[in-house]
Every structure is written in structure tokens, then in C-alpha cells.
Design a protein around this motif. Structure first.
Motif, mmCIF file in Angstrom:
data_model
loop_
_atom_site.group_PDB
_atom_site.id
_atom_site.type_symbol
_atom_site.label_atom_id
_atom_site.label_comp_id
_atom_site.label_asym_id
_atom_site.label_seq_id
_atom_site.Cartn_x
_atom_site.Cartn_y
_atom_site.Cartn_z
ATOM 1 N N GLY C 63 0.638 -1.191 -0.101
ATOM 2 C CA GLY C 63 -0.043 0.005 -0.062
ATOM 3 C C GLY C 63 0.985 1.156 -0.050
ATOM 4 N N THR C 64 2.089 1.076 0.270
ATOM 5 C CA THR C 64 3.064 2.329 0.411
ATOM 6 C C THR C 64 3.141 2.971 -1.126
ATOM 7 O OG1 THR C 64 4.312 1.360 1.941
ATOM 8 C CG2 THR C 64 5.434 3.112 0.492
ATOM 9 N N VAL C 65 3.202 4.244 -1.326
ATOM 10 C CA VAL C 65 3.268 4.787 -2.464
ATOM 11 C C VAL C 65 4.661 5.483 -2.647
ATOM 12 C CG1 VAL C 65 2.415 6.760 -4.057
ATOM 13 C CG2 VAL C 65 1.004 5.690 -2.496
ATOM 14 N N HIS C 66 5.307 4.954 -3.838
ATOM 15 C CA HIS C 66 6.907 5.376 -4.076
ATOM 16 C C HIS C 66 6.865 6.459 -5.053
ATOM 17 C CE1 HIS C 66 8.240 2.098 -1.397
ATOM 18 N NE2 HIS C 66 7.512 1.253 -1.908
ATOM 19 N N VAL C 67 7.508 7.521 -4.781
ATOM 20 C CA VAL C 67 7.546 8.497 -5.888
ATOM 21 C C VAL C 67 9.015 8.591 -6.103
ATOM 22 C CG1 VAL C 67 7.107 10.992 -6.474
ATOM 23 C CG2 VAL C 67 5.770 9.982 -4.620
ATOM 24 N N THR C 68 9.114 8.382 -7.370
ATOM 25 C CA THR C 68 10.713 8.565 -8.085
ATOM 26 C C THR C 68 10.958 9.226 -8.974
ATOM 27 O OG1 THR C 68 10.861 5.924 -7.426
ATOM 28 C CG2 THR C 68 12.680 6.863 -8.567
ATOM 29 N N VAL C 69 11.758 10.400 -8.695
ATOM 30 C CA VAL C 69 11.952 11.375 -9.667
ATOM 31 C C VAL C 69 13.356 11.666 -10.246
ATOM 32 C CG1 VAL C 69 11.265 13.684 -10.400
ATOM 33 C CG2 VAL C 69 9.912 12.729 -8.876
ATOM 34 N N VAL C 70 13.826 10.887 -11.093
ATOM 35 C CA VAL C 70 14.990 11.139 -11.761
ATOM 36 C C VAL C 70 14.654 11.234 -13.176
ATOM 37 C CG1 VAL C 70 17.393 10.131 -12.469
ATOM 38 C CG2 VAL C 70 16.182 9.650 -10.037
ATOM 39 N N ASP C 71 14.633 12.744 -13.753
ATOM 40 C CA ASP C 71 13.896 12.919 -14.739
ATOM 41 C C ASP C 71 14.562 14.170 -15.650
ATOM 42 O OD1 ASP C 71 11.563 12.998 -16.351
ATOM 43 O OD2 ASP C 71 10.461 14.593 -14.860
ATOM 44 N N PRO C 72 15.483 13.464 -16.397
ATOM 45 C CA PRO C 72 16.253 14.428 -17.379
ATOM 46 C C PRO C 72 15.442 14.922 -18.398
ATOM 47 C CG PRO C 72 17.184 12.170 -17.556
ATOM 48 C CD PRO C 72 16.263 12.254 -16.382
ATOM 49 N N GLY C 73 14.340 14.126 -18.695
ATOM 50 C CA GLY C 73 13.242 14.633 -19.802
ATOM 51 C C GLY C 73 12.129 15.600 -19.479
ATOM 52 N N VAL C 74 12.385 16.024 -18.180
ATOM 53 C CA VAL C 74 11.115 16.757 -17.580
ATOM 54 C C VAL C 74 10.648 17.795 -18.508
ATOM 55 C CG1 VAL C 74 12.712 18.241 -16.226
ATOM 56 C CG2 VAL C 74 10.294 18.089 -15.473
ATOM 57 N N GLY C 75 9.352 18.030 -18.855
ATOM 58 C CA GLY C 75 8.847 18.995 -19.605
ATOM 59 C C GLY C 75 8.774 18.768 -20.960
ATOM 60 N N GLY C 76 9.309 17.631 -21.423
ATOM 61 C CA GLY C 76 9.512 17.181 -22.847
ATOM 62 C C GLY C 76 8.299 16.102 -23.046
ATOM 63 N N ALA C 85 2.844 -2.550 -8.158
ATOM 64 C CA ALA C 85 3.713 -3.862 -8.560
ATOM 65 C C ALA C 85 3.824 -4.383 -7.222
ATOM 66 C CB ALA C 85 4.666 -3.599 -9.030
ATOM 67 N N ASP C 86 3.635 -5.671 -6.692
ATOM 68 C CA ASP C 86 4.020 -6.239 -5.757
ATOM 69 C C ASP C 86 3.308 -5.543 -4.520
ATOM 70 O OD1 ASP C 86 5.455 -8.320 -4.146
ATOM 71 O OD2 ASP C 86 6.969 -6.849 -3.719
ATOM 72 N N GLY C 87 2.178 -5.191 -4.841
ATOM 73 C CA GLY C 87 1.408 -4.753 -3.556
ATOM 74 C C GLY C 87 1.736 -3.021 -3.268
ATOM 75 N N ARG C 88 2.639 -2.601 -3.943
ATOM 76 C CA ARG C 88 2.898 -1.140 -3.855
ATOM 77 C C ARG C 88 2.800 -0.268 -4.973
ATOM 78 N NH1 ARG C 88 5.833 -5.550 -1.371
ATOM 79 N NH2 ARG C 88 6.254 -5.082 0.728
ATOM 80 N N PHE C 89 2.357 0.944 -4.684
ATOM 81 C CA PHE C 89 2.218 1.988 -5.964
ATOM 82 C C PHE C 89 3.406 2.492 -6.235
ATOM 83 C CE2 PHE C 89 -1.797 1.158 -3.711
ATOM 84 C CZ PHE C 89 -2.620 0.962 -4.846
ATOM 85 N N HIS C 90 3.297 3.148 -7.521
ATOM 86 C CA HIS C 90 4.714 3.860 -7.862
ATOM 87 C C HIS C 90 4.174 4.940 -8.829
ATOM 88 C CE1 HIS C 90 7.759 0.918 -6.710
ATOM 89 N NE2 HIS C 90 6.862 0.031 -6.773
ATOM 90 N N VAL C 91 4.805 5.859 -8.873
ATOM 91 C CA VAL C 91 4.697 7.106 -9.840
ATOM 92 C C VAL C 91 6.053 7.442 -10.310
ATOM 93 C CG1 VAL C 91 2.448 7.959 -9.350
ATOM 94 C CG2 VAL C 91 4.496 8.913 -8.077
ATOM 95 N N ALA C 92 6.168 7.567 -11.563
ATOM 96 C CA ALA C 92 7.735 7.975 -11.923
ATOM 97 C C ALA C 92 7.487 8.325 -13.560
ATOM 98 C CB ALA C 92 8.447 6.669 -12.139
#
Lengths: 271, 271, 271
Positions: C63-76, C85-92
Motif C-alpha cells: 500500500g506504500t506509494v513510492h515516488v521516484t523522480v530522476v527525470d532528465p526529460g522533464v517538460g518534454g 507492483a508487488d502490492g506497492r504503488f509507484h509514480v515515475a
């Protein structure tokens, strides 16, 4: 009551290791309040960890659980300790980390009641698969969660009197002279010594003299800004100990001083 | 309502000093939500702290309490300020830290109502023993806890109009040219200038020209990836200000630029 | 149930950028529990982020939400992904970050159910004014808050099978030899390889031989302290993978090794 758990390690802030400890704690105590005490202990430096722990724990409320993992012997034969000292709980490897907090705060405050220290034998709180290299996550974090959740410390194992302690770097007084040393260099380069401000309480502080690395500091200041930027000063710092600093610069760099550097305090007659 | 308290200092992340502030806050407000805004302000750099505070505070909900301790004058005669600005509370030493947040957001957003600033005279919230070197723990953290707990800011001391502010590095416009400067170098080496994106709003951004350190950047981009890695670009950044960067590298290093570096923006006629 | 949200970025710990993400989350989910997974991903290094995420996420509750922002293409033009995945949420960002977590944990644990991955098209959760350079604050943080608040992942956009993945650096076995490589260098200089401990399960570990950069390590240890300080060792580490380390020193420095360095494991016959 808040279930405060602090974490101190030598893991640094780049890896995910501290966060993995937090994940394990939150899995067991979802309402724990997690505070990073520091992950900047110099690697494997148990003595500095012991000092940092003893100087910071009193800022936290009673009942706080402090986890300290500086653990070069992880996976070996060293024991796992849990302790209650000065109203706070501790979990740490049996490698000297608890030396200062377990001795009743002699360096940093009024003498407290003797600490309760147990050697943890009950492994039921540990994670199911304990790695041999990351007891912070698999052993110490779950123990902290258990203590924060109200598990009785005596249920974890037998009380022990004999556990790893390093010999305390206590100052010694010889007439009007106190022979001390630097205990800790903080990130500003300030030198925290083992000379307690209480040893100077009845004295005229303007006549105290501090000798360190060939430099002589005459009189104790109250604040950095009592001297111009770049000038050496001494004062009783926020841990109740005499400190030597350079206003807005590093005393450690200026003096070439570090942990263990001798500091001599010459006292005036009691005023 | 969440009692959010953010902490910004120049203490770094290696010491236990930030955590000691948190211990004191949690002792008084166990349900406070603590957020490290940054402990990486360059040591004693009040101007950078002022910028970082003003650019980050708007991301937090109204009612948040922001503690900012970059305090080379700790223990001296500088006053202690509490403020309410743009719906957020602030506590900080009276040394310029509040310059930007107290002026109604002129650099970073629409003009806001004037800030309320008080000089704290009521010491009842302070810790019992206030050290002369660590007011972050003994003065500012307890004040933040008090404000988060609902203490009326006007109960802390008299409102003041005169407090330390540095002269604002505002850009000036001369016909079709804006003479600005870099306010802040972020950890990526991006240069944040004092030229607001709103000054360019009615213009054809592809025809704006930025001159800095002998380099000329033609047109504003939207995103780093509008140019290949290693190429200079300019854009309106996340604080609403024009920024100069190098895609995936450091503009500060590339240009030899830093805070105060002149930036000239040549505007096309309004489109 | 606790609304745990972890944050991982390459922003470092000096700027206010991570805290701005937290301000946005707390504005929307005041009772979120925020954990810094790490802000020390090497800048723009998506592969290391993918490894760090996959190795740390299992320590958190479902149920944990994991935010991962390594984002050289931001804004593109890169898309925004949300996943379960495996019971956890992700945004990236859609740039490879989710490669490892989306594949059912093949490297790090038992095969799990296939991940659900959606390309986010519903922008109603975003901040009102989305900058083109700081989607961590304006896009990913609000999405994490929405997922932690119970928003259905399928309401965010269509499920996608095709998204950015890098080719997995899987080891290959050739008779009694496993040809692997280093996946990650941790901050201690320990080398985490792609050779799973499960590949060695039925074997006599004292007879396994590891070859790396001309050095030969005979036998797997359990713990660092199985060898004297300064000595090379190999062991199955806390992520379930074979690691190469030097007790109390850096194996990366000693060997001149880094990510991608070849590691060969010679197996004894099954015991």
C-alpha cells in the motif's frame, strides 16, 4: 503518547538503507514518529556515535526510542543490546555505543539513575529472514518498533552488567589545572571538549584560560559573536561542555586539532 | 488540521543539531508534522536562506510554521522575530532572513498582504535553560511549537516595522533591456535570476535574448531537454524566475557564474 | 491504515526541492507519512534509481506509494507513469525507472504477479500551474497524494504494456560459471552484483570462487567481520544478491570497479 523513534547510523544520506529501516518500523508501528538523529557518523566510529547519542538524546521526550547502528561487527558474535537510561530507550550493538548513555549522564548532566541494559535473546521481533550484513533493518529496527509499541524491555533478554564500554575520556584536575581533551569535532569545526561547564561554575569566567595546540584563549565567551569573525574563542556549549571555536570558521582546521587533542584549562581562584 | 513545521538551517546533515530541534518540538507538540526544508544553506549565508525560504514556502499549505536558523549572531544582541506572511508563520533571527517573505512576495508571485512581524519578548515558551550558542533548539524550536499549537503571534511581542532587511536585488529595466543578476545557484548548478517570468509575459519568448558571462542565449526554452545535453539554455523556472542552465551539467561551472553575476535580458517588441 | 509515501530523487539534500514536494503532498493528504527513500541518486542516473527502488521497496508495507523522480526529460514528451507492483504503488517518469519493479521482482525475490502500469492522462490531480522543469512538485507529488488518498490507479489513464525499460543486466550461466556484473556501488563502496544468492543455494559456499578485476575471492563469507579490516570478501547481501566488499574500506576504490564491472562466479559441484 507519541511513539518517537530516532535513527542514527553511519550509512550516510545517499543510500536507501536508512529508509529501509523506516519501512520495517512503519510496517509494525504505523503511527511511529520517525526522526533522523544523524546518518553522518563517521564510518565505523563507535566513540563518536556514543558522544552524539548522549548529547542529543536529552533533547527528546522521555519514552523516545533511540536506535543507533554503527556496527562493524554486524553478523559476527557481538550481542544485541536494549537499554533504558534516563527515561529513554536504546537499541544498539554491544560494541561500546551505549557507553555514555548507560553511565547515568555523568558527563552531560546531573547523575541519573543507573541504566537498565539487557542482552537481547528473544528473536521473535526480528524480521523473518535476518541478513548477516544489515541488522539495522532486520534486527534493530524491529526491536525499536517493539519497544515503541510497549514491549517490556525485560522480556527481550536478561539484564547484564558486563557489556562493551570504552574507557571514559574523563578530564582530570590537578590543583588549578584541568587536563582535558576534545571529544568531538562538529560539522562547523567546533571542538567539543570533555570539560563540563559545571567544573567552572563558581569561578570568574573572564579569568579562565584555555590552552590548546599552542594557542591560549583568555576568558570564556558567551557567544560566537563576542569576538570578530576569524577569532578563536571558548565557551560552554549547548551540550554543557566547554567548546573551542573560531567565529564563522573551523577551529579544527585552524588549530590542526581533532578528537583526542589535549585541552588544558587553567582556573582562577574561586570568586 | 495538520501542524506542519518546516526546518531550515545551515547545520548540514551530519550533526545531531537538526534532530535536537525536532526533539524539542515533539516534546511540546507530539502531533507536529516535521519537514526538513533544507539543512544545506551555505554556512552563515543569510541571503541564500532568505531566497530558499521565499521560494519554497508557497509549496506548503497556509498555517505552516517555517523555522529558519542561519544565525551567526546567536547569543548576541540580535532580536528574535516571529512573522505571519502570505498565510504562513515564520520564526527566525532578526538578521535579514525574513527580507523576502516579509515584503509580500513581490519577487515570486502576486503582491500579498503586508506581513505581520513581531519582535519576540515573551520568553515563557523558550526552554528553561537557554544556551548561548544553540537558539535553534532552545528558542526557535519552542517558538515554532507554540505557534503550531495555536499561540497568538501578537502575544509574543510588539509588532515592529523596523527589522533587518537587506536591500532587495531587484532588476531594473532600461527600454528593451532588463539588467538583472543571479540570486541563487541551485545544487545542479542552475542559475536562478531575479528576472520574473511575468516581465516577459506579453512577449514572443523565442526572440528574447539572455546575455551572461559573454555567452548569448537566444530564445527561452520550456524544458532542459529542448536542447541537447551540454548546451546552455534559459527558461522560466519553478519559482517563476528566469533561470540559466546547461542540460545535465552545471551552468555555474560552465560560465564561472555565481550569486550576483550580471544577467542582461534583451526584449523583443511586445507581440 | 497509514498513508506512507516515499520520495526518491537526484535532487541532493541541499536544496529545498524535496521539501517542496512534501509541502504539496501534505496540502492534499495532511496525514500522509513521508519517508525520504534517498535524494542521493547520481544525477540523471535512471538505472541506479531503478535498482535502488527495487531493492528498497520490499522493506515497506503493501500500500506504500513510492515516488521516484530522476527525470532528465522533464517538460518534454516523455509520459507520466503510475504502477502497482508487488502490492506497492509507484509514480515515475516513463524513462526506465520502473524497469525492475515492473517485472515481478525477478532479480530480488520470488516471481510476483505482473505489474499494472498506466500512462497518466488525467491531469486533474496536478497542481494548477505546472512548471516545465519541476514535475516532482507539480505532477508526481500530487499523483502520489492522490494514490495515497485512495484514487483508483485505473482512473488515471489507460493500462500500457509498452513503456520504457532498459534491457535487464541479467547474469548468464555457462556450465559451472556465472558471468555477472556489478549493478550498484553503495556509499560504502560495496559492489552489489546481479548474481542472486538463490543461484548458489544448493552449493557448498566455502568452495565458490569470485573473480573480479584480477582479484580472486575464495568462498562466501557471512559477515564483514569474517575477515580482518582491509581484506576483500564476498557474501550474499541484504538485497539477496552477491556483493563484493572490503571490510571497513571501499571495494570500489580498491578494485577500481564500478557499475558494469564484470564479476565471474565459479561454482563447485552441487553438494
Amino acid at each position: 503518547m507519541a511513539k518517537i523513534i530516532t535513527l542514527m547510523t553511519d550509512f550516510g544520506v545517499k543510500s536507501t538503507y536508512p529508509s529501509q529501516m523506516k519501512g520495517v518500523i512503519l510496517d509494525r508501528q504505523p503511527d511511529a514518529v520517525l526522526v533522523d538523529m544523524s546518518h553522518g557518523v563517521p564510518p565505523h566510529d563507535v566513540r563518536t556515535a556514543a558522544f552524539m547519542l548522549a548529547s542529543a538524546a536529552p533533547a527528546f521526550p522521555e519514552g523516545t526510542v533511540h536506535v543507533t547502528v554503527v556496527d562493524p561487527g554486524v553478523g559476527g558474535t557481538r550481542r544485541v543490546l536494549a537499554a533504558k537510561a534516563d527515561g529513554r530507550f536504546h537499541v544498539a550493538p554491544d560494541n561500546g555505543t551505549l557507553t555514555l548513555v548507560a553511565q547515568g549522564q555523568r558527563l552531560f548532566g546531573p547523575d541519573a539513575a543507573p541504566a537498565t541494559v539487557v542482552a537481547v535473546e528473544d528473536e521473535t521481533h526480528y524480521r523473518r529472514d535476518v541478513s548477516s550484513t544489515f541488522h539495522g533493518r532486520d534486527v534493530f529496527a524491529p526491536l525499536a518498533a517493539a519497544l515503541a509499541g510497549g514491549v517490556d524491555i525485560d522480556s527481550l533478554g536478561p539484564r547484564v552488567e558486563a557489556f562493551q564500554r570504552f574507557s571514559l575520556p574523563l578530564p582530570h584536575r590537578d590543583g588549578g589545572t584541568i587536563h582535558g581533551q576534545a571529544l568531538y569535532v562538529d560539522p562547523f569545526g567546533n571542538l567539543v571538549t570533555n570539560v563540563s561547564g559545571r567544573m567552572l561554575e563558581a569561578l570568574d569566567r573572564s579569568r579562565v584560560e584555555i590552552h590548546i595546540c599552542g594557542a591560549v584563549i583568555r576568558g570564556l565567551c558567551r557567544a560566537y559573536c563576542d569576538v570578530p569573525p576569524g577569532i578563536l574563542l571558548a565557551y560552554v556549549g549547548s551540550a554543557g561542555l566547554v567548546e573551542v571555536a573560531v567565529n564563522q570558521q573551523s577551529a579544527a582546521v585552524r588549530l590542526g586539532a581533532g578528537r583526542g587533542t589535549a585541552v588544558t584549562v587553567h582556573l582562577p581562584p574561586a570568586s
